[in-house]
Design an enzyme around this catalytic site. Sequence first.
Site, PDB file in Angstrom:
ATOM      1  N   TRP A 186       0.824  -1.210   0.000  1.00 24.64           N
ATOM      2  CA  TRP A 186       0.000   0.000   0.000  1.00 24.64           C
ATOM      3  C   TRP A 186       0.855   1.257   0.000  1.00 24.64           C
ATOM      4  CZ3 TRP A 186      -0.388   4.130   3.340  1.00 24.64           C
ATOM      5  CH2 TRP A 186      -1.495   4.964   3.185  1.00 24.64           C
ATOM      6  N   HIS A 187       1.993   1.198   0.699  1.00 25.50           N
ATOM      7  CA  HIS A 187       2.831   2.392   0.815  1.00 25.50           C
ATOM      8  C   HIS A 187       3.466   2.795  -0.510  1.00 25.50           C
ATOM      9  CE1 HIS A 187       2.440   2.162   5.188  1.00 25.50           C
ATOM     10  NE2 HIS A 187       3.013   3.346   5.239  1.00 25.50           N
ATOM     11  N   GLY A 188       3.679   1.871  -1.400  1.00 28.20           N
ATOM     12  CA  GLY A 188       4.261   2.273  -2.675  1.00 28.20           C
ATOM     13  C   GLY A 188       4.805   1.111  -3.483  1.00 28.20           C
TER      14      GLY A 188
END
Length: 496
Positions: free
Chosen positions: A331-333
């Site tokens: 989700w963060h990247g």
Amino acid sequence: MSFVSTNFLVFLLIAVTGYYLIPKKCQWIWLLLFSYVFYLSAGVQILGYLLFATLVTYGAGVWIEKTDKKKLVMLAAVLLDFGMLAYVKYFNFAVDNLNALLGIQIAERNLLLPLGISFYTFQSIGYVIDVYRGKFAAEKNPFRFALFVSFFPQLLQGPIGRFDRLAGQLYAEHTFSFQRIERGLQRMLWGFFKKMILADRLAVTVEILFRNYTMFSGLLNVMAVLCYSIQLYADFSGGMDVVIGAAEMFGVQMDENFKRPYFARSISEFWHRWHITLGTWMKDYIFYPLSLSRGMKKFEKFAKKKVGKKVGRILPVCIANIVIFLVVGIWHGPAWKYICYGLFNGIIIAFSNLMAPVYKKGLNAFHIPVQSWWWKGFQMLRTFVLVNISWFFDMGTDVKAAFTMMRTTFQNVSLQPFRDVTMQNIGFSGEDFFVVLFGCLVVLTVSILQERGVKIREALSERNWFLRWVAYGLLLLALPLLGETGPIGGFIYAQF
């Protein structure tokens, strides 16, 4: 439109003023209009993604209540929303790895990553799953639903809202209240204090140390990660203060997203205090469905036979936690460093769950008083160290850089960089040190009081108007005197 800008403050002033001047039955329409104007300020080309998520989720919610194939409709909506997110955010990452793995040459695409797409996509998916579960009825008005997805204070960086807690407030009629405006501005001012005095002042130093990691080692690496720890918390929690304060001026109480995370005594507790709405989203929509699934129940029975009842009962929870944090990392990247960041947290939590009985026996054997101040302090320090290790993955340029910085932290440990011109070269002067120290002491004092149950905002509201506004004035005065606009300007989590 950055929240840390004159444009946003003017925009917010116009939005709030008009909100209380127009007929109350039109207030939600006014909010919807300004939410779309706010999003369009970042560019017309990104509007399509927001509309896609809104229309797909709205249509699915209405359809679920009319069809016998509820699960199929829900899954289709989830796949479409996740598919959109995966395409724009992870397509090039997947292509790069396939090319490297298979020796092929699939061309990358010039994809624009819309601001806040992860936040409004997760919020939309949570809504359609809740409708499928029968938690509440689907919203029939497409424009009202569009406001739930696009409400501008939370659009770029959360918190991730729930329809049953947020929608009623968005659609309600609100009467002007000076106290509400005051408390909203108070919360925003506190957020700007953390952002401008701590986060932006440290931004240059953090960027230099992490981007040029091969040039530094020893205590400078420790400094890098500690500065980033302060910067990230001040930036993200400060952003949430601005968001919650802005929403409060419209009579909307948003979910808290932080609860003094650096006081946590375990990594698990840390994630109950840090980005709370993401953690609860993961728990409700991934952890529980996974850990209670038929496949996991079968695995639990198998594990109990092979490794015993106690361990067999814990193993499914451990696997679910690792999967959860793998998703958190993704989700963060789109980068392997974020996957490592997620797995680092998930593995520690899983290992702690497995070792909990052993820890308990050890504490009893050595007669350690678990409620004593020194043991709690040790747990906080241990957790803080583990959290800071994880920040190497989060801020490092890549996985190699993260491991290199960890390794070189124990090399060339010297105070010399703090005596020569190194501090000036990395953008951290004596003035910066004292300003950051002052900001940290203020935030720490407030956090300790809150941890002890002191309701600071309520206590401040009980003071007479003169003392309150003197406090606001001092806080406001500190921003131009001690604050930095920095090269980043906006809030870090808006990029997600």
